[in-house]
Design an enzyme around this catalytic site. Structure first.
Site, PDB file in Angstrom:
ATOM      1  CG  ASP A 192      25.100  63.435   4.398  1.00 49.23           C
ATOM      2  OD1 ASP A 192      24.353  62.609   3.836  1.00 49.23           O
ATOM      3  OD2 ASP A 192      26.271  63.648   4.015  1.00 49.23           O
ATOM      4  CG  ASN A 239      28.564  60.226  -4.713  1.00 54.07           C
ATOM      5  OD1 ASN A 239      28.729  60.973  -5.672  1.00 54.07           O
ATOM      6  ND2 ASN A 239      29.587  59.719  -4.038  1.00 54.07           N
ATOM      7  CG  ASN A 256      27.389  54.529  -5.294  1.00 56.80           C
ATOM      8  OD1 ASN A 256      26.687  53.637  -4.823  1.00 56.80           O
ATOM      9  ND2 ASN A 256      28.590  54.312  -5.785  1.00 56.80           N
ATOM     10  CG  HIS A 303      27.470  59.801   3.778  1.00 57.06           C
ATOM     11  ND1 HIS A 303      27.047  61.027   3.299  1.00 57.06           N
ATOM     12  CD2 HIS A 303      27.878  59.100   2.677  1.00 57.06           C
ATOM     13  CE1 HIS A 303      27.200  61.062   1.982  1.00 57.06           C
ATOM     14  NE2 HIS A 303      27.690  59.914   1.585  1.00 57.06           N
TER      15      HIS A 303
END
Length: 246
Positions: free
Chosen positions: A92, A113, A67, A19
């Site tokens: 990503d 997110n 997020n 991530h």
């Protein structure tokens, strides 16, 4: 001025996660381009200023967790009086095979997110550099996959991808997206043309993908050899052949 944003989660426990490939890419740009200043904290992010292809560039890594990434991006855009078209985000992408890069402006978030948050704060009309990390195969495994570290074998494609992104960031400044993608593709696969959708970094069909950048040639089993005839077998064969001819 261009703001290049890398998405990730802050903290050493996340540093090697899939991530965090956006953070990794922006760190590579910073490391391989000496014009950039040391990182400093502002806009709820780490930022660095430098020059690429004669243009001022701000590198930005939001420190708000994934997020809430849009808070930092929106604050920087307002401070510098920029528009969404001056923002480029590296992140990503599950829906691209490992090592593949695609660039687009606008579009959906794909469930990411960080992108959802940026969309909410500045709209959708910014450039997205999608860095393929592959998909684990089922929705239930996605969270553990993206928050897991890259495997050792991933370094075969990850290192050349990050280095090539960094060394060709000037092409992003001039919006030469096609050439940028081709150079990354060539560095990862050794081939000069950008990959078609559905292919792997090594140009193999999906069913054969192993996650490594090199190609393993399939080995075909040779047919077993029949034993050679001995003298007795040859004599019996001759006698039987003579009987059948009568």
């Amino acid at each position: 001025m261009l703001v290049i944003v890398g998405l990730g989660n802050p903290g050493t426990q996340y540093a090697k996660n899939r991530h965090n490939i956006g953070f990794m890419a922006v760190d590579a740009i910073h490391r391989r381009n000496p014009s950039f200043t040391p990182w400093r904290k502002r806009f709820q992010a780490e930022t660095s200023e430098g020059n690429l292809a004669g243009e001022k560039v701000i590198l930005l890594k939001p420190q708000t967790y994934m997020n809430e990434s849009g808070q930092a991006v929106g604050a920087a855009m307002r401070f510098f009086k920029l528009s969404p078209s001056d923002i480029t985000v590296l992140y990503d992408e599950l829906d691209l095979v490992p090592g593949k890069v695609k660039i687009k402006v606008g579009g959906g978030s794909g469930g990411h997110n960080g992108i959802k948050s940026i969309d909410a704060h500045i709209g959708k009309d910014y450039r997205r550099v999608r860095l393929g990390i592959g998909h684990p195969g089922s929705k239930e495994r996605v969270t553990g996959y993206v928050l897991g570290d890259f495997a050792k074998v991933d370094q075969d494609w990850l290192e050349p991808l990050l280095d090539t992104v960094a060394d060709n960031a000037d092409l992003l400044v001039h919006s030469n997206d096609g050439e940028f993608m081709n150079r990354v593709h060539k560095a990862v696969t050794g081939k000069g043309d950008n990959m078609p959708e559905g292919s792997t970094p090594a140009g193999r069909p999906k069913a054969a993908r192993t996650g490594q950048s090199h190609i393993r040639q399939a080995r075909t089993k040779a047919k077993p050899e029949m034993p050679k005839e001995g003298p007795l077998a040859a004599m019996l064969k001759g006698l039987l052949g003579s009987k059948d001819s009568n």
